[in-house]
Enzyme design. Sequence first.
Site, PDB file in Angstrom:
ATOM      1  N   GLY A   1      -7.456  -7.989   0.348  1.00  0.00           N
ATOM      2  CA  GLY A   1      -7.548  -8.871   1.511  1.00  0.00           C
ATOM      3  C   GLY A   1      -6.699 -10.118   1.352  1.00  0.00           C
ATOM      4  O   GLY A   1      -5.583 -10.058   0.843  1.00  0.00           O
TER       5      GLY A   1
ATOM      6  N   LYS B   1     -16.546 -17.388   5.169  1.00  0.00           N
ATOM      7  CA  LYS B   1     -17.987 -17.317   5.431  1.00  0.00           C
ATOM      8  C   LYS B   1     -18.831 -16.937   4.234  1.00  0.00           C
ATOM      9  O   LYS B   1     -18.512 -15.977   3.526  1.00  0.00           O
ATOM     10  CB  LYS B   1     -18.228 -16.258   6.503  1.00  0.00           C
ATOM     11  CG  LYS B   1     -17.701 -16.614   7.857  1.00  0.00           C
ATOM     12  CD  LYS B   1     -18.306 -15.612   8.790  1.00  0.00           C
ATOM     13  CE  LYS B   1     -17.611 -15.519  10.110  1.00  0.00           C
ATOM     14  NZ  LYS B   1     -17.739 -14.166  10.636  1.00  0.00           N
TER      15      LYS B   1
ATOM     16  N   GLY C   1     -12.313  -4.851   1.697  1.00  0.00           N
ATOM     17  CA  GLY C   1     -13.708  -4.447   1.892  1.00  0.00           C
ATOM     18  C   GLY C   1     -14.178  -3.525   0.778  1.00  0.00           C
ATOM     19  O   GLY C   1     -15.279  -3.675   0.246  1.00  0.00           O
TER      20      GLY C   1
ATOM     21  N   ARG D   1       0.823  -1.213   0.000  1.00  0.00           N
ATOM     22  CA  ARG D   1       0.000   0.000   0.000  1.00  0.00           C
ATOM     23  C   ARG D   1       0.859   1.267   0.000  1.00  0.00           C
ATOM     24  O   ARG D   1       0.433   2.287  -0.537  1.00  0.00           O
ATOM     25  CB  ARG D   1      -0.942  -0.006   1.205  1.00  0.00           C
ATOM     26  CG  ARG D   1      -2.130  -0.931   0.987  1.00  0.00           C
ATOM     27  CD  ARG D   1      -3.016  -0.938   2.190  1.00  0.00           C
ATOM     28  NE  ARG D   1      -4.313  -1.534   1.888  1.00  0.00           N
ATOM     29  CZ  ARG D   1      -5.252  -1.745   2.794  1.00  0.00           C
ATOM     30  NH1 ARG D   1      -5.041  -1.430   4.049  1.00  0.00           N
ATOM     31  NH2 ARG D   1      -6.406  -2.279   2.435  1.00  0.00           N
TER      32      ARG D   1
HETATM   33  C1  3PG Z   1      -8.565  -2.051   5.196  1.00  0.00           C
HETATM   34  O1  3PG Z   1      -7.472  -2.498   5.519  1.00  0.00           O
HETATM   35  O2  3PG Z   1      -9.510  -2.765   4.814  1.00  0.00           O
HETATM   36  C2  3PG Z   1      -8.742  -0.548   5.147  1.00  0.00           C
HETATM   37  O3  3PG Z   1      -7.570   0.112   5.455  1.00  0.00           O
HETATM   38  C3  3PG Z   1      -9.880  -0.118   6.037  1.00  0.00           C
HETATM   39  O4  3PG Z   1      -9.587  -0.405   7.374  1.00  0.00           O
HETATM   40  P1  3PG Z   1     -10.790  -0.600   8.405  1.00  0.00           P
HETATM   41  O5  3PG Z   1     -11.484  -1.880   8.020  1.00  0.00           O
HETATM   42  O6  3PG Z   1     -10.149  -0.654   9.767  1.00  0.00           O
HETATM   43  O7  3PG Z   1     -11.715   0.579   8.248  1.00  0.00           O
END
Ligand code: 3PG
Length: 402
Positions: free
Chosen positions: A360, A207, A383, A41
Amino acid sequence: MVGRLRSLEDLNLSSVDRPVVFLRLDLNVPIKKGTIGDDTRIRAALPTIKWLLERNCRIVACSHLGRPKGVGFEAEFSMEPVAKRLAELLETKEVVLASDYLAPDLGKMIGDLKSNQIILLENLRFYKEEQGSDVEFAKKLARFANFYVNDAFGTSHRADASLFAVAEQFPLEKRCAGFLVKKEIDFLEGAFRNPSPPVTAVFGGAKVSDKIAVLNKFTQIANNIVIGGAMAYTFLKYLGKDVGASKVEEDKLDVVAEIMKNAEARKVKIYLPEDHMCGDKFEETVAAVASNGVDIPAGFMGLDIGPKTIATFSKVIEESKVVIWNGPMGVFEWEQFKNGTRQVAEALTRCKGVTVVGGGDSAAAMAKFKLESKVSHVSTGGGASMELLEGKELPGIKVIRN
Ligand code: 3PG
């Protein structure tokens, strides 16, 4: 009809002498005992930072890191290691860490900034107002800047102050997306805008409940949906297979029924595991035992997909024109159960179409197997990429569209 995403080239930077740019990044990287585990990142932020520096901008960069309590400084969540790594990657540039960015001397710091320096604010989440989307806090953050740039794709699904309320302090012509956000949107939205068939969505992970919306969305978009990982056992249980001691979400069997019904109605083919690698307990040292078929013996749990499944999944992936992959096929962090995830990742690299990996765990797997450069795009947002694929408008993106 959503508006066009505003880009860096849209900003009239030359209207101000040495413009100050508020740059929201997602530098939320894994850190253990002060050491950064994966700096993807931070690297992904470099093109925008360099582009702005080349145009004589003074950069006030910021990010959150982890999930601190929001009651002030916590050493564990300090941006210090990130500032150091960023400075190393920028080579000749210095990164000045601003520890109290609400104090009046931030203005002086910005005023004193040399052309080879950038400011990085301490973890935004040290203030609870960041996640409370507090407008007064946003006004204070925005007060010294002439322009607003969002290059924090991975956090753009959060309506946090720095993503939304800060942007709103600037007129639309002074806000835009950075290069990373633009690239993410181009791939994640663009790949599924009038795609050539076959389109294949590969989902895995723990899940079904995490993926309901995206699974349903892809019953409208994809030709094939390939399902592995622990979530596959809820599907297999629904189909009446023996799943042994595998993880099953009993309360999601009706959701699975609905997804299967939607897929059938739209002639979307669903691929599920035909065999598995199993263990008799959920422990890193457990021996891997092949099931040789779809049914799993009592007392065993599926922890990876087996060889027949790998062959079927790989063929579907390789023959696709567009593939999106999100979620591992098994416990890929453990040596004896990494093969399914690795083979799916490799199948993506052999596909000649557009291949997109959601963020992820699947992005972590691509990094572990050193395959990131062999697919079209690996998203930096877990996410955020899923919410975008579900068809949601992300708050941090909405606010930088025309
Ligand atoms: C992540 O790693 O998914 C983003 O940086 C968002 O982080 P968070 O889920 O703690 O808001």
